[in-house]
Scaffold this active site. Sequence first.
Site, mmCIF file in Angstrom:
data_model
loop_
_atom_site.group_PDB
_atom_site.id
_atom_site.type_symbol
_atom_site.label_atom_id
_atom_site.label_comp_id
_atom_site.label_asym_id
_atom_site.label_seq_id
_atom_site.Cartn_x
_atom_site.Cartn_y
_atom_site.Cartn_z
ATOM 1 N N THR A 84 0.846 -1.181 0.000
ATOM 2 C CA THR A 84 0.000 0.000 0.000
ATOM 3 C C THR A 84 0.888 1.240 0.000
ATOM 4 O O THR A 84 2.044 1.187 0.428
ATOM 5 C CB THR A 84 -0.905 0.035 1.240
ATOM 6 O OG1 THR A 84 -0.092 -0.001 2.421
ATOM 7 C CG2 THR A 84 -1.862 -1.159 1.244
ATOM 8 N N ARG B 80 -6.725 9.263 2.793
ATOM 9 C CA ARG B 80 -7.254 8.420 3.857
ATOM 10 C C ARG B 80 -8.456 9.132 4.454
ATOM 11 O O ARG B 80 -8.516 10.359 4.504
ATOM 12 C CB ARG B 80 -6.201 8.167 4.940
ATOM 13 C CG ARG B 80 -5.087 7.219 4.509
ATOM 14 C CD ARG B 80 -5.589 5.788 4.351
ATOM 15 N NE ARG B 80 -4.520 4.840 4.078
ATOM 16 C CZ ARG B 80 -4.156 4.446 2.862
ATOM 17 N NH1 ARG B 80 -4.781 4.952 1.802
ATOM 18 N NH2 ARG B 80 -3.193 3.561 2.702
ATOM 19 N N ASP C 125 -13.083 8.326 -2.036
ATOM 20 C CA ASP C 125 -12.795 6.894 -2.164
ATOM 21 C C ASP C 125 -12.493 6.284 -0.800
ATOM 22 O O ASP C 125 -12.365 5.075 -0.678
ATOM 23 C CB ASP C 125 -11.608 6.683 -3.108
ATOM 24 C CG ASP C 125 -11.318 5.213 -3.369
ATOM 25 O OD1 ASP C 125 -12.283 4.474 -3.678
ATOM 26 O OD2 ASP C 125 -10.151 4.792 -3.270
ATOM 27 N N GLU D 285 -14.487 3.637 8.106
ATOM 28 C CA GLU D 285 -14.415 2.903 6.842
ATOM 29 C C GLU D 285 -14.494 1.404 7.095
ATOM 30 O O GLU D 285 -13.654 0.866 7.831
ATOM 31 C CB GLU D 285 -13.110 3.251 6.114
ATOM 32 C CG GLU D 285 -13.016 2.622 4.743
ATOM 33 C CD GLU D 285 -11.781 3.045 3.974
ATOM 34 O OE1 GLU D 285 -11.535 4.264 3.840
ATOM 35 O OE2 GLU D 285 -11.066 2.157 3.515
ATOM 36 N N HIS E 60 -13.003 2.563 -1.468
ATOM 37 C CA HIS E 60 -11.547 2.449 -1.313
ATOM 38 C C HIS E 60 -10.945 1.519 -2.375
ATOM 39 O O HIS E 60 -10.294 0.522 -2.064
ATOM 40 C CB HIS E 60 -11.166 1.963 0.081
ATOM 41 C CG HIS E 60 -9.759 2.333 0.455
ATOM 42 N ND1 HIS E 60 -9.348 2.481 1.750
ATOM 43 C CD2 HIS E 60 -8.659 2.577 -0.311
ATOM 44 C CE1 HIS E 60 -8.056 2.799 1.782
ATOM 45 N NE2 HIS E 60 -7.605 2.854 0.535
ATOM 46 N N GLY F 17 -6.424 2.175 -5.700
ATOM 47 C CA GLY F 17 -5.293 1.436 -6.242
ATOM 48 C C GLY F 17 -5.622 0.037 -6.698
ATOM 49 O O GLY F 17 -4.762 -0.654 -7.265
#
Length: 303
Positions: free
Chosen positions: A67, A222, A245, A250, A269, A272
């Site tokens: 990440t 984030r 996103d 979350e 999320h 990526g």
Amino acid sequence: MSRPVVLSPFPVEADGVEVAVWDGGPLPAADVLDRVGLFVVPYTFDAWAVDPLRRGLPALRAVQSLTAGVEHLADLVPPGVTLCNARGVHDASTAELAVGLTIASLRRIDDAVRDQAAQSWAHVRHPALADRRVLVVGWGSIGRAVGRRLEPFECEVVPVASRTRREPDGTVVHGIDELAALLPTADVVILVVPLTTATRHLVDASFLGALPDGAVVVNVARGAVVDTDALLAELATGRLRAAVDVTDPEPPPPGHPLWHARGLLMTPHVGGNTSAFEPRARRLTEAQVRRFSAGEPLENVVR
């Protein structure tokens, strides 16, 4: 003497090390885990991915995250162990989504999807990305990738980072301390900063209140970079729009106001997590394993 082990979610070929492939499920045998020198953490925020760190890896010398942010690993990686992030792996995918969310929010594509479901044809003029002033807050590799993708859209890109500087190509990067002067002129703010003590709730009521009516906040950083209550309060008035996103909490629990907030476009999320991820993640992993095996310095070292 036994060779050091690389614990990786991908099979990798490298001289001088043994590679144990692990991407969930039962952990390798104790005699393998006790020789792990490099741990490549599987690409997930699920708790099981850090089970080897919780178990303890006595020979551990380095941890490679897949990440871009490593705030979820920092407290688990023992002192003296090198921690590396996945700088470069997510640039293309995350920048692509940042631009997509920006256009979707400006052009009200989320409203059009709802209108389609309701068989409603609402022919309305909406803002274009062209001629907008876009603040990209966070000018690391992903922020630069966002900036490059914005350029063809005929908008003004204003980079913002932790400090004021001039890039080698002549680009002026504004410091975070200049935000108070920049926000009232911004049509769009795209957040690409890492989550740190300094950036937690960076986007608070004061930040949002400084934006002009009709501005759009896009968060691909984030969730906790944004004060959720402050954002919800602004969205409720209809003064601002947002496309995110990432969220805080979350994911939002059932019934949370984020699910039905006015003017909010939300994706789960996935910045990526595209087809572009795996080939880039494999290349980074292979390169880092080669460096580790050869005793060379690793790249993307966070600490």
